[in-house]
Design an enzyme around this catalytic site. Structure first.
Site, PDB file in Angstrom:
ATOM      1  N   CYS A 129       0.868  -1.174   0.000  1.00  0.00           N
ATOM      2  CA  CYS A 129       0.000   0.000   0.000  1.00  0.00           C
ATOM      3  C   CYS A 129       0.902   1.221   0.000  1.00  0.00           C
ATOM      4  O   CYS A 129       1.577   1.502   0.987  1.00  0.00           O
ATOM      5  CB  CYS A 129      -0.920   0.011   1.217  1.00  0.00           C
ATOM      6  SG  CYS A 129      -2.012   1.456   1.270  1.00  0.00           S
ATOM      7  N   GLU A 164      -3.608   0.553  -6.558  1.00  0.00           N
ATOM      8  CA  GLU A 164      -2.600  -0.463  -6.851  1.00  0.00           C
ATOM      9  C   GLU A 164      -2.407  -0.507  -8.359  1.00  0.00           C
ATOM     10  O   GLU A 164      -3.296  -0.118  -9.120  1.00  0.00           O
ATOM     11  CB  GLU A 164      -3.027  -1.824  -6.297  1.00  0.00           C
ATOM     12  CG  GLU A 164      -1.886  -2.802  -6.135  1.00  0.00           C
ATOM     13  CD  GLU A 164      -0.721  -2.212  -5.367  1.00  0.00           C
ATOM     14  OE1 GLU A 164       0.243  -1.763  -6.031  1.00  0.00           O
ATOM     15  OE2 GLU A 164      -0.762  -2.190  -4.140  1.00  0.00           O
TER      16      GLU A 164
END
Length: 253
Positions: free
Chosen positions: A2, A118
């Protein structure tokens, strides 16, 4: 992993959603559509309140929304820049790593997020995706936090920092990236935040219930630049790769 997410809700709204008291002091805190490491981010913590002498009340806990810098700086660090490399902590090893093991036992937090970004590697480059709840509710990213004091400046204010826990991606998320933040379901918030609970091993596995409810939204590569920060970053775009063709190519290889 992340490395970028969105947190656009007002602190008062987040405090209400997480049943917390707003202690950010930022009533006008701006929406952030491109949260990057080293920024101050809203977090939820639960601690024993202290009396005027600084003694904790072991019979009560209070949940509050606070700002912390993203990128954990361990207590023993000589230079706070080490936090630039510690934005994430692997759930699989967090209980054994010297930089994280104390925090995961007693200083855990939640990082509210609209969703996280992402990047999927494709033949033509990287396609960004935004993982979010379709109903607009916040995701609770599992985090740990630490307080660091500059040994060369005893009178300086302490620096409070945090890391996001990550784990192996499951379900459809694995088609985008092999890692994902550890997103906790509502039923686990109380246990994760409990300051008297040291063993959280059973909470370190990803929740299929949470993952199955997510929308995986392809978005513009504009998010790649941290200077871009507007609602347009969350707008869906056409996925340049046909998922059926992608599955077929993967199975063939």
């Amino acid at each position: 992993m992340c490395g970028r997410y969105a947190s656009t809700k007002d602190p008062a709204a987040l405090a209400a959603e997480f049943a917390a008291t707003d202690a950010t002091g930022r009533a006008g805190h701006a929406a952030d559509y491109n949260v990057a490491p080293t920024k101050d981010v809203p977090t939820v913590v639960q601690r024993h309140p202290r009396d005027s002498a600084g003694e904790p009340d072991q019979w009560r806990t209070e949940r509050s929304l606070r700002l912390m810098r993203w990128g954990l700086v361990p207590k023993w660090a000589k230079d706070p820049k080490i936090g630039n490399r510690m934005i994430n902590a692997k759930a699989e090893t967090v209980t054994g790593k010297p930089a994280f093991r104390s925090a995961v036992r007693s200083r855990r937090c939640l990082l509210p997020a609209d969703g996280w970004y992402e990047w999927r590697r494709d033949a033509d480059g990287k396609q960004p995706f935004f993982m979010t709840c379709p109903d607009g509710s916040s995701l609770a990213l599992a985090g740990i936090w630490e307080t660091w004091r500059d040994p060369a400046a005893a009178d300086a204010a302490p620096l409070v920092t945090c890391s996001v826990l990550t784990t192996s991606a499951i379900g459809p998320l694995a088609e985008v990236h092999e890692r994902m933040p550890l997103v906790l379901p509502n039923a686990s918030w109380e246990s994760w935040l409990d300051p008297d609970r040291a063993d959280v091993d059973e909470l370190l596995a990803p929740s299929r219930e949470v993952v199955d409810a997510l929308e995986l939204r392809p978005v513009s590569p504009a998010v790649n630049n941290v200077r871009n920060n507007g609602a347009e970053l969350l707008a869906p775009v056409a996925d340049p790769v046909d998922p059926v063709a992608l599955d077929h190519a993967r199975d063939s290889g």
